[in-house]
Design a protein around this motif. Structure first.
Motif, PDB file in Angstrom:
ATOM      1  N   SER A  82       0.827  -1.248   0.228  1.00 61.54           N
ATOM      2  CA  SER A  82      -0.011   0.136  -0.060  1.00 61.54           C
ATOM      3  C   SER A  82       0.848   1.165   0.177  1.00 61.54           C
ATOM      4  CB  SER A  82      -0.869  -0.008   1.169  1.00 61.54           C
ATOM      5  OG  SER A  82      -1.646   1.067   1.435  1.00 61.54           O
ATOM      6  N   PRO A  83       0.502   2.370  -0.623  1.00 61.87           N
ATOM      7  CA  PRO A  83       1.194   3.612  -0.512  1.00 61.87           C
ATOM      8  C   PRO A  83       1.152   4.105   0.761  1.00 61.87           C
ATOM      9  CG  PRO A  83      -0.761   3.986  -1.829  1.00 61.87           C
ATOM     10  CD  PRO A  83      -0.616   2.257  -1.604  1.00 61.87           C
ATOM     11  N   ALA A 100      -0.251   0.365   9.075  1.00 60.94           N
ATOM     12  CA  ALA A 100       0.491  -0.475  10.187  1.00 60.94           C
ATOM     13  C   ALA A 100       0.123  -0.002  11.410  1.00 60.94           C
ATOM     14  CB  ALA A 100       2.130  -0.326   9.918  1.00 60.94           C
ATOM     15  N   ALA A 101       0.010   1.578  11.526  1.00 61.02           N
ATOM     16  CA  ALA A 101      -0.478   1.828  12.964  1.00 61.02           C
ATOM     17  C   ALA A 101      -2.052   1.621  13.369  1.00 61.02           C
ATOM     18  CB  ALA A 101      -0.229   3.449  13.085  1.00 61.02           C
ATOM     19  N   LEU A 102      -2.646   1.895  12.400  1.00 57.57           N
ATOM     20  CA  LEU A 102      -4.179   1.507  12.480  1.00 57.57           C
ATOM     21  C   LEU A 102      -4.303  -0.012  12.784  1.00 57.57           C
ATOM     22  CD1 LEU A 102      -5.769   3.377   9.516  1.00 57.57           C
ATOM     23  CD2 LEU A 102      -6.010   3.813  12.106  1.00 57.57           C
ATOM     24  N   LEU A 103      -3.599  -1.067  12.257  1.00 57.70           N
ATOM     25  CA  LEU A 103      -3.671  -2.406  12.749  1.00 57.70           C
ATOM     26  C   LEU A 103      -3.459  -2.649  13.984  1.00 57.70           C
ATOM     27  CD1 LEU A 103      -2.149  -4.060   9.231  1.00 57.70           C
ATOM     28  CD2 LEU A 103      -4.710  -3.919  10.203  1.00 57.70           C
ATOM     29  N   ALA A 142      -8.589  -1.473   6.325  1.00 59.36           N
ATOM     30  CA  ALA A 142      -8.086  -0.367   5.032  1.00 59.36           C
ATOM     31  C   ALA A 142      -9.402   0.233   4.551  1.00 59.36           C
ATOM     32  CB  ALA A 142      -7.404  -1.129   4.118  1.00 59.36           C
ATOM     33  N   PHE A 143     -10.492  -0.422   4.248  1.00 58.98           N
ATOM     34  CA  PHE A 143     -11.455  -0.110   3.695  1.00 58.98           C
ATOM     35  C   PHE A 143     -12.242   1.059   4.545  1.00 58.98           C
ATOM     36  CE2 PHE A 143     -16.268  -0.314   2.978  1.00 58.98           C
ATOM     37  CZ  PHE A 143     -16.445   0.216   1.565  1.00 58.98           C
ATOM     38  N   ARG A 144     -12.400   0.551   6.054  1.00 59.87           N
ATOM     39  CA  ARG A 144     -12.955   1.695   6.718  1.00 59.87           C
ATOM     40  C   ARG A 144     -12.375   2.977   6.934  1.00 59.87           C
ATOM     41  NH1 ARG A 144     -13.333  -2.907  10.307  1.00 59.87           N
ATOM     42  NH2 ARG A 144     -11.836  -1.823  11.534  1.00 59.87           N
TER      43      ARG A 144
END
Length: 732
Positions: free
Chosen positions: A228-229, A235-238, A273-275
Motif C-alpha cells: 500500500s502507498p 500499520a499504525a491502525l492495525l 483499510a476499507f473503513r
C-alpha cells in the motif's frame, strides 16, 4: 535412496563433535533438504556420508555403502564448493577429461553442456566463469556419469534468484525421473519452497525430520502480505486495532510500501483499510516469505530502530517484528517477551519470523532446551503455539504431543542397522529398549508417547549400551577408468606444456650459439646445448618440469574427485603418466637437437652442424637422460605431492646424487665398473638378432657413467617410495 545411520564425527579439542549421531533417510524420487545454520554440521554430515572424513556411522546408497560401489561416480554425483580444475582449461576440455575419468563416451560432455545451458560457453576458461556459470558447470560435472543420487552442499549460495530457481528446477527434474536429491541450505524458506522433505540440524544434532508442508506449517509462520502507498498509516491502525481487541498481531515494515502482518487475516486487514479509506495494491495470504518476490535476500534482518515519540510501539519502520501482546497475556508465553535490539539467535522452539536471520548457534535464555541432560528427567515441552485469542495456528512449533508433530527417524538400537543389507535396514529384534545417545532420547521425548523414555533412561547401564557404529575410513580418490586417455586430455587441455617446450627450444638454441662462439665445446655437448658448468641441459630440465607438472597440477587442481585434494596412487595412472611424459620428453629431445643443429648451420655453417660418428650411442644416452629426468619429475611429484618437489628431485640428481655415486665408485674398497659392457658381451656368447647386443652395450654404457648411474639410482628410489606410499594408503 539414502539411508544414514549414526553419523558422528571425531571429537574436537574441548568442543562437541561437529556431527553427533545423525540418522535420516532421503527417499528416491524426492528432494531432501538438510537445513541448518552456519556451523550446524551440514557439510560435516555430507563428508561423513561420502567417506571423505573419518568418524563413525554408515550410509547406504540404494542399499550399499559407498566403499562397496565399484564406480561411485556412476551412483553418486557430488558437488562440494566450487568446481575443481585448472583455471586455464576450457569448459568442454574439462568435461571431456572427466569423461575419460568416469569411463563414459566423450559425447556425453556435449549432452550435459546442452542440458545445463553452457553450449555457448564451451570454449571459455574455467577461471573466467561467473558464480552462476560455475554452478552450472558443477552441475554438469555431477550429471556427467548419469548418477542416481545427487549430493550438493549449498548449491545456491551466492546465486541470484533466477539462477537459484533454475538450479532447483534441475534438481526437481532429476528427482521426477526417480533419482535421489540431497542438498544443504541455511535458509528455511528455501528449504520449504524447494524440497519435499526437510531434515533440520542444530549444533550437529538432528532436531526435526518433516515433510515440507508440515515444516512450513509448524516452522514458518503464516502472514498477510500487504502492499500500500500508505503502509505506515495502515500499520499504525492495525496495531491500534489489535490492542483494542486484545489480540497478538505482528506488523513488520519490509521496506518501501510493503507490510507483513502476522496473526491476522486478509479479511481483517482489508476491512481496516476499507473503513479508513486506505488504498491497497496487494493483499494475499502467504507462508513465510514464499510469495512473489521472495528470494535468498528476503531473509536478511533489517536494522533496528527505536520508535519515535508519538509512533505506536507496534510499528517500527525498518525494524524487526514487534509482538503486540494483550495486557493480560501470560508473561511466560512466547508472545509476551519484547524482542531485544541485539541480534540474538533463536532456537527452533521459538516462532520463526520470515524476515529474521535464521540462527541456531546458541539458544536464547527464554527458550527451552531441545535435549535434556542425561542426569535429569525429561520435562514436558512448553506450549509454543501463539495461544492468543483470534490467532490460532500462528506459532512456529506446536506441542510435541500433538498429532501434527513430524516424527523423527527411528532410534538406532542394538539391531545394528549398519550391517550389510540388500536395500533397507532390518527391523530391530525384540529386545529391551536402549537409548543410544542424547539425540535419540530427544527423539523419544518428541514422539507421541514421551513418557516411554523414562524407563529407558532409568535402565541405561554399561551392560545395555549398544555397540558403536562402524568407523568411517577416508575412502581414496577414484582412479580414472581410462587413465591413458585421461592423461592425454589433461596434458593437451592447457597450454603449459606447449609453452614450456617453446621456451626450452629457444633457450637451447641461444645457448648453443653462445657455446659455439666461445669455442672449446665438444660437438655432442654443442648439439645438446649442455655447457660444462651446468648440471643439466635445458631440454632435461624442461622434461623434468613437464613430468613434475603431471602430478603437480593434479594436487593443485584436483579433478578426479570432489573435495579430496589428492590423487590416487594407482599403478594404472602412474603408467599412463610415465608413457605420456616419455613421449613428451622424446619429442622434446629430438626437437632440441634438430633446432640446435639448424641454428648452428644458419649462423656458423655446415662445420658445426655435422653429425658425430658415434651418433647411435650418443642418441641413446641423450634420450635416456631426458626421459629419465621426466620420470624423476613424475615420481617425485607423486611422492611429495608438489611440482616444486618434483623439479627439485630432478636438479638433485647431478648436484647431490652424482657426487655421491662418483665418490663411491672411486673409493678404495669398491671396484670400478669400467669394462662392464665388454665383460658382459663376453659372457653372453650367442649373438642377438638384428644386432641387439649393440643396443644393450649402449644402455650399459649410459648406466655405467656417473650421471646415468645416479639417475638410475634416483629413479629406483623414487619408484620404491611411490609404491610404498601407494600401498600404505590403500591398506590402511
Amino acid at each position: 535412496m539414502i539411508e544414514a545411520f549414526g553419523l558422528t564425527s571425531n571429537a574436537r579439542k574441548e568442543l562437541p563433535p561437529a556431527a553427533d549421531d545423525v540418522s535420516f533417510e532421503a527417499p528416491a524420487g524426492r528432494v531432501t533438504a538438510l537445513l541448518g545454520a552456519p556451523g550446524a554440521g551440514k557439510t560435516t554430515v555430507l563428508r561423513l556420508m561420502l567417506e571423505l572424513q573419518q568418524g563413525r556411522g554408515i550410509t547406504y546408497f540404494r542399499g550399499r555403502p559407498l566403499h562397496r560401489i565399484a564406480h561411485p561416480s556412476r551412483e553418486v554425483g557430488v558437488l562440494l564448493g566450487d568446481v575443481p580444475g585448472h583455471p586455464a582449461r576450457t569448459v568442454r576440455g574439462h568435461l571431456r577429461m572427466l569423461c575419460a575419468a568416469a569411463g563414459v563416451p566423450v559425447g556425453r560432455a556435449d549432452e550435459v553442456l546442452e542440458a545445463v545451458g553452457l553450449v555457448s560457453l564451451r570454449e571459455e576458461r574455467l577461471g573466467t566463469l561467473s558464480r552462476g556459470m560455475d554452478r552450472r558447470l558443477g552441475l554438469a560435472c555431477v550429471l556427467l556419469a548419469d548418477p542416481h543420487t545427487l549430493v550438493l552442499d549449498a548449491p545456491t549460495e551466492g546465486l541470484s534468484v533466477r539462477e537459484g530457481n533454475w538450479l532447483h528446477g534441475m534438481l526437481r527434474a532429476h528427482a521426477a525421473q526417480g533419482g535421489t536429491v540431497l542438498f544443504t541450505t541455511a535458509d528455511p524458506k528455501e528449504a520449504a519452497r524447494t524440497a519435499d522433505r526437510v531434515v533440520t540440524l542444530e549444533q550437529g544434532r538432528l532436531v526435526a525430520d518433516q515433510e515440507a508442508a508440515e515444516f512450513a506449517r509448524t516452522r514458518l509462520r503464516p502472514r498477510v502480505a500487504v502492499r500500500s502507498p500508505h503502509a505506515a498509516r495502515l500499520a499504525a491502525l492495525l496495531a491500534k486495532q489489535a490492542r483494542t481487541a486484545q489480540r497478538s498481531v505482528e506488523v513488520v515494515r519490509e521496506g518501501g510500501n510493503r507490510l507483513s502482518v502476522y496473526g491476522s487475516t486478509c479479511a481483517d486487514v482489508g476491512e481496516t483499510a476499507f473503513r479508513h479509506g486506505i488504498l491497497v495494491h496487494q493483499l494475499a495470504d502467504e507462508i513465510g516469505d514464499m510469495g512473489p518476490g521472495a528470494g535468498p535476500g528476503a531473509g536478511a534482518a533489517p536494522e533496528v530502530r527505536e520508535p519515535t515519540a508519538g509512533e505506536p510501539a507496534a510499528v517500527a519502520t525498518e525494524a524487526r517484528p514487534i509482538l503486540d501482546a494483550p495486557p493480560h497475556a501470560d508473561p511466560q508465553g512466547p508472545v509476551a517477551d519484547e524482542p531485544s535490539t541485539t541480534d540474538e539467535p533463536s532456537t527452533i522452539d521459538q516462532p520463526w519470523v520470515s524476515d529474521q536471520p535464521w540462527a541456531l548457534d546458541e539458544p536464547s535464555p527464554s527458550s527451552q532446551p531441545l535435549v535434556t541432560p542425561e542426569d535429569e528427567e525429561p520435562t514436558a515441552a512448553p506450549d509454543d503455539n501463539s495461544g492468543a485469542p483470534g490467532a490460532p495456528d500462528q506459532g512456529c512449533d506446536a506441542d510435541p504431543s500433538q498429532e501434527d508433530t513430524a516424527p523423527l527417524p527411528p532410534v538406532v538400537t542394538d539391531s545394528e542397522p549398519w550391517a550389510p543389507k540388500p536395500s533397507a535396514p532390518e527391523p530391530p529384534a525384540p529386545e529391551p529398549p536402549a537409548v543410544t545417545s542424547d539425540h535419540q532420547s530427544a527423539s523419544d521425548h518428541q514422539s507421541a508417547h514421551p513418557a516411554s523414555a523414562h524407563p529407558t533412561r532409568a535402565a541405561r547401564t554399561l551392560d545395555t549400551l549398544p555397540p558403536l557404529p562402524p568407523p568411517i575410513s577416508v575412502r581414496p580418490a577414484p582412479s580414472p577408468l581410462r587413465p591413458l586417455r585421461y592423461e592425454i586430455r589433461r596434458v593437451t587441455g592447457i597450454g603449459t606444456g606447449f609453452l614450456t617446450g617453446a621456451v626450452v627450444l629457444v633457450v637451447s638454441a641461444v645457448t648453443a650459439v653462445v657455446l659455439a662462439r666461445i669455442g672449446h665445446t665438444p660437438q655432442p655437448r654443442l648439439l645438446a646445448a649442455w655447457p660444462q658448468e651446468l648440471p643439466l641441459p635445458p631440454a632435461a630440465l624442461g622434461a623434468g618440469l613437464l613430468g613434475a607438472l603431471a602430478f603437480g597440477d593434479e594436487f593443485r587442481h584436483p579433478a578426479l574427485a570432489a573435495d579430496r585434494g589428492t590423487v590416487p596412487r594407482r599403478l594404472g595412472l602412474l603408467v599412463a603418466k610415465l608413457i605420456v611424459s616419455s613421449a613428451t620428453a622424446l619429442a622434446l629431445a629430438v626437437l632440441t637437437v634438430g633446432c640446435d643443429a639448424e641454428v648452428l648451420y644458419l649462423v656458423y655453417g655446415r662445420e658445426l652442424a655435422q653429425v658425430p660418428a658415434d651418433w647411435l650411442s650418443l642418441s641413446a644416452s641423450w634420450i635416456g637422460l631426458v626421459v629419465g629426468c621426466a620420470w624423476a619429475g613424475v615420481l617425485a611429484a607423486g611422492v611429495f605431492r608438489s611440482t616444486s618437489a618434483g623439479l627439485a628431485a630432478v636438479a638433485a640428481v647431478p648436484l647431490l646424487v652424482v657426487p655421491v655415486v662418483h665418490q663411491l665408485l672411486n673409493g678404495p674398497s669398491v671396484r670400478t665398473a669400467a669394462g662392464l659392457p665388454m665383460r658382459l658381451r663376453e659372457a653372453v656368447m650367442p649373438r642377438w638378432p638384428f644386432g641387439g647386443e649393440r643396443y644393450l652395450e649402449a644402455v650399459l654404457r649410459v648406466i655405467s657413467q656417473p650421471v646415468g648411474g645416479a639417475l638410475t639410482l634416483s629413479l629406483a628410489t623414487l619408484l620404491c617410495a611411490y609404491l610404498v606410499t601407494g600401498l600404505r594408503s590403500r591398506f590402511r
